[in-house]
Enzyme design. Structure first.
Site, mmCIF file in Angstrom:
data_model
loop_
_atom_site.group_PDB
_atom_site.id
_atom_site.type_symbol
_atom_site.label_atom_id
_atom_site.label_comp_id
_atom_site.label_asym_id
_atom_site.label_seq_id
_atom_site.Cartn_x
_atom_site.Cartn_y
_atom_site.Cartn_z
ATOM 1 N N ASP A 143 -17.043 -31.843 -61.942
ATOM 2 C CA ASP A 143 -16.404 -32.493 -60.783
ATOM 3 C C ASP A 143 -15.523 -31.512 -60.024
ATOM 4 O O ASP A 143 -15.510 -31.480 -58.792
ATOM 5 C CB ASP A 143 -15.547 -33.686 -61.235
ATOM 6 C CG ASP A 143 -16.412 -34.839 -61.734
ATOM 7 O OD1 ASP A 143 -17.638 -34.797 -61.484
ATOM 8 O OD2 ASP A 143 -15.877 -35.757 -62.371
ATOM 9 N N TYR A 144 -14.797 -30.704 -60.783
ATOM 10 C CA TYR A 144 -13.917 -29.699 -60.180
ATOM 11 C C TYR A 144 -14.745 -28.674 -59.392
ATOM 12 O O TYR A 144 -14.431 -28.355 -58.247
ATOM 13 C CB TYR A 144 -13.097 -29.012 -61.274
ATOM 14 C CG TYR A 144 -12.363 -27.782 -60.809
ATOM 15 C CD1 TYR A 144 -11.230 -27.883 -59.990
ATOM 16 C CD2 TYR A 144 -12.781 -26.509 -61.193
ATOM 17 C CE1 TYR A 144 -10.554 -26.751 -59.558
ATOM 18 C CE2 TYR A 144 -12.097 -25.371 -60.770
ATOM 19 C CZ TYR A 144 -10.992 -25.502 -59.951
ATOM 20 O OH TYR A 144 -10.328 -24.377 -59.522
ATOM 21 N N LEU A 145 -15.802 -28.177 -60.006
ATOM 22 C CA LEU A 145 -16.625 -27.146 -59.339
ATOM 23 C C LEU A 145 -17.306 -27.707 -58.097
ATOM 24 O O LEU A 145 -17.428 -27.020 -57.083
ATOM 25 C CB LEU A 145 -17.667 -26.589 -60.318
ATOM 26 C CG LEU A 145 -17.095 -25.797 -61.501
ATOM 27 C CD1 LEU A 145 -18.203 -25.416 -62.473
ATOM 28 C CD2 LEU A 145 -16.344 -24.550 -61.033
#
Length: 210
Positions: free
Chosen positions: A124-126
């Site tokens: 999700d962060y990437l």
């Protein structure tokens, strides 16, 4: 000697952000403005003779970016608010930078932002970082997007390896990342480019110009 130019640093109070501020303080070309969220952080920077501005990445940022010559986005939610901060906050900062007609936007991204599937845990962060990078690329601003490997708190060696794609999972010290972000503020450096960095053998000032 020409006047030092203002560089606004989003995420100035973070671990990497603080190193960036210290480097800019020593710079002969630039002077830092710390963008922070809390009044006590602002006071702390001002005590250290660093200009500071209060702003929240989840709100309007136009007032914060006014008067900035160049900007560095080194903010991060630490995985808590990836959409609000890492994605939408970066986009808001991009829009405000465009409105303020900043000369260059330096983005601290992450290895894997172009391939979020490599990590289930960080997916999700990437994805959020990748979306923010795409948005900056399409903004019309001059930019450099820097994608480091895993960050460590080791001392900075001042030496890195740099390629558009490094195709290996290794680490890099925050100090080396911060130095790279400050080095690429210059106009003669990898303009409108994205590249990955890890600790390595090439001096940073040379690596970013080859």
């Amino acid at each position: 000697m020409s006047e030092k130019k203002n560089v606004l640093v989003a995420g100035a109070n973070g671990s990497t952000g603080r190193i960036i501020i210290d480097l800019l303080k020593k710079s002969e070309k630039y002077q830092p403005i710390a963008m922070v969220r809390k009044p006590e952080q602002k006071k702390q920077f001002e005590k250290e003779n660093v200009s500071a501005v209060l702003a929240d990445l989840e709100e309007d940022l136009n007032h914060a970016v006014k008067g900035a010559y160049k900007v560095i986005f080194a903010a991060g939610s630490g995985g808590k608010k990836v959409i609000e901060v890492d994605q939408k906050g970066a986009k808001r900062f991009t829009d405000a930078s465009k409105n303020a007609e900043v000369e260059k936007f330096v983005m601290l991204s992450s290895m894997g932002a172009d391939n979020p599937g490599i990590s289930e845990e960080l997916g999700d962060y990437l994805r959020a970082k990748g979306n923010a990078d795409d948005y900056l690329q399409n903004s019309g601003l001059a930019y450099t997007i820097v994608r480091p490997g895993a960050l460590t708190d080791e001392d900075g060696s001042g030496k890195i390896q740099l390629k558009e794609k490094l195709d290996k999972q290794e680490s890099i010290s925050r100090a080396n990342v911060a130095r790279t972000l400050v080095e690429v503020l210059d106009d003669d450096v990898k303009q409108n480019r994205i590249f990955e960095i890890l600790d390595g053998e090439t001096p940073i000032e040379k690596a970013v110009r080859d």
